[in-house]
Design a protein around this motif. Structure first.
Motif, PDB file in Angstrom:
ATOM      1  N   GLU A 170     -64.545  -1.014 -89.085  1.00 27.96           N
ATOM      2  CA  GLU A 170     -65.327  -1.141 -89.660  1.00 27.96           C
ATOM      3  C   GLU A 170     -67.118  -1.688 -90.165  1.00 27.96           C
ATOM      4  O   GLU A 170     -67.480  -1.443 -89.005  1.00 27.96           O
ATOM      5  CB  GLU A 170     -64.524  -2.990 -90.013  1.00 27.96           C
TER       6      GLU A 170
ATOM      7  N   GLN B  16     -69.995  -3.728 -91.635  1.00 28.65           N
ATOM      8  CA  GLN B  16     -69.898  -5.142 -92.612  1.00 28.65           C
ATOM      9  C   GLN B  16     -71.470  -5.083 -92.413  1.00 28.65           C
ATOM     10  O   GLN B  16     -71.447  -4.914 -91.534  1.00 28.65           O
ATOM     11  CB  GLN B  16     -68.778  -5.623 -92.007  1.00 28.65           C
TER      12      GLN B  16
ATOM     13  N   CYS C  81     -63.200   5.311 -91.766  1.00 33.37           N
ATOM     14  CA  CYS C  81     -64.492   3.789 -91.865  1.00 33.37           C
ATOM     15  C   CYS C  81     -63.775   3.088 -93.380  1.00 33.37           C
ATOM     16  O   CYS C  81     -63.379   2.959 -94.161  1.00 33.37           O
ATOM     17  CB  CYS C  81     -65.346   4.899 -91.809  1.00 33.37           C
ATOM     18  N   LEU C  82     -63.783   1.544 -92.796  1.00 28.24           N
ATOM     19  CA  LEU C  82     -63.980   0.679 -93.596  1.00 28.24           C
ATOM     20  C   LEU C  82     -65.369   0.528 -94.165  1.00 28.24           C
ATOM     21  O   LEU C  82     -65.588  -0.451 -93.289  1.00 28.24           O
ATOM     22  CB  LEU C  82     -62.887  -0.326 -93.465  1.00 28.24           C
TER      23      LEU C  82
ATOM     24  N   ASP D  79     -67.859  -1.868 -95.982  1.00 29.47           N
ATOM     25  CA  ASP D  79     -68.008  -3.146 -96.356  1.00 29.47           C
ATOM     26  C   ASP D  79     -69.400  -3.062 -98.080  1.00 29.47           C
ATOM     27  O   ASP D  79     -70.053  -2.312 -97.727  1.00 29.47           O
ATOM     28  CB  ASP D  79     -68.897  -3.895 -95.775  1.00 29.47           C
TER      29      ASP D  79
ATOM     30  N   TYR E 278     -60.578  -7.400 -99.159  1.00 29.17           N
ATOM     31  CA  TYR E 278     -60.517  -7.107 -98.644  1.00 29.17           C
ATOM     32  C   TYR E 278     -59.219  -6.600 -97.694  1.00 29.17           C
ATOM     33  O   TYR E 278     -58.759  -4.899 -97.355  1.00 29.17           O
ATOM     34  CB  TYR E 278     -60.853  -7.583 -97.485  1.00 29.17           C
TER      35      TYR E 278
ATOM     36  N   VAL F 268     -57.780  -3.114 -96.185  1.00 29.80           N
ATOM     37  CA  VAL F 268     -57.405  -2.426 -94.167  1.00 29.80           C
ATOM     38  C   VAL F 268     -56.171  -2.400 -94.252  1.00 29.80           C
ATOM     39  O   VAL F 268     -55.305  -1.333 -93.754  1.00 29.80           O
ATOM     40  CB  VAL F 268     -57.611  -4.637 -94.336  1.00 29.80           C
TER      41      VAL F 268
ATOM     42  N   THR G 225     -55.820   1.040 -94.866  1.00 30.77           N
ATOM     43  CA  THR G 225     -56.129   1.892 -93.048  1.00 30.77           C
ATOM     44  C   THR G 225     -54.731   2.023 -92.241  1.00 30.77           C
ATOM     45  O   THR G 225     -54.739   3.336 -90.981  1.00 30.77           O
ATOM     46  CB  THR G 225     -57.224   0.871 -92.375  1.00 30.77           C
TER      47      THR G 225
ATOM     48  N   GLY H  52     -57.195  -6.885 -90.339  1.00 33.06           N
ATOM     49  CA  GLY H  52     -58.532  -6.026 -89.971  1.00 33.06           C
ATOM     50  C   GLY H  52     -59.531  -7.220 -88.954  1.00 33.06           C
ATOM     51  O   GLY H  52     -58.922  -8.449 -87.905  1.00 33.06           O
TER      52      GLY H  52
END
Length: 263
Positions: free
Chosen positions: A17, A19, A52-53, A55, A105, A109, A112, A117
């Protein structure tokens, strides 16, 4: 890039993640270079494909550097990033982004494969919230990191650490080692002495070894052996008969930063 970037590494789930505190604003190529440097530094922990998450809640990329931003994403796709999924608030989805951006969000999540998350907000004044634990079951390693500067001062602090680790132990059914990221961590003499009790407790539950890396303070102040880098610590685990996550693909993988061998 005058913003703080936070990386949350879910090693066992193979998800990172990324952010940004206050959002990410890119107005020039230097901002992209700063993001690339931070992202590359975090990848030193990774030796396997990941998702990859990202933001995108307050993502602003000036039009004249959007192609460069797209090339940056392509750069990381060449280094074992299987997929990248963005998330943004309702009504704020960028239509120019070079990867998919999902509203919300939690919805992102779910895409993924994570059960949950890291959460968008944490109270970093609270010790328990600062402690982050990632399990790499393939490498038989539990990695403990701290999301902000932390000094363990007392027996009570060690009990908080023990409680957090104890919850994670329920997920383990085989011997493991514990790897401490010490880049944000210091120990007082009292806490270091109390840690010996925690070590005995863990070793009664199949813990083979406890080591650390990137010590912020004097090496002698830590109640376990520390190494200058994660790579060296992982190598020590290998020499102890434990397969380290740093082993995979090292002979063929190139470092994003150097373009040379990953070792």
């Amino acid at each position: 890039m005058a913003v703080k970037v936070t990386f949350e590494n879910h090693l066992s789930a193979r998800v990172v993640e990324i952010q940004f505190d206050g959002g990410l604003k890119i107005t020039e190529t230097k901002d992209l270079a700063d993001l690339k440097a931070a992202w590359t530094e975090n990848l030193k922990k990774w030796h396997s494909p990941y998702t990859c998450l990202f933001d995108c809640r307050n993502l602003q990329v000036d039009e004249h550097v959007r192609k460069d931003f797209e090339r940056l994403i392509g750069f990381f796709k060449n280094f074992f990033m299987k997929n990248i999924i963005g998330f943004a608030d309702s009504g704020a989805l960028p239509d120019w982004c070079p990867f998919e951006v999902i509203e919300g969000y939690d919805a992102a999540v779910a895409r993924t494969g994570l059960a949950r998350g890291a959460g968008l907000t944490r109270n970093l004044d609270d010790l328990r919230s600062r402690i982050q634990i990632d399990n790499d079951f393939n490498a038989h390693v539990m990695e403990v990191s701290f999301l902000a500067d932390t000094e363990l001062n007392s027996a009570a602090d060690i009990q908080t650490l023990k409680s957090k680790i104890h919850n994670i132990l329920k997920m383990w059914h085989s011997p493991y080692s514990v790897l401490f990221n010490c880049s944000n961590l210091n120990f007082s003499a009292e806490a270091a002495q109390e840690f010996i009790r925690l070590e005995k407790f863990l070793k009664s539950f199949f813990c083979k070894k406890i080591i650390g890396y990137a010590p912020r303070g004097e090496k002698s102040s830590y109640p376990f052996v520390t190494f200058r880098s994660r790579h060296l610590a992982a190598a020590d685990l290998e020499h102890s008969g434990i397969q380290s996550g740093a082993q995979a693909n090292c002979s063929t993988r190139k470092s994003p930063a150097s373009g040379g061998n990953g070792k």
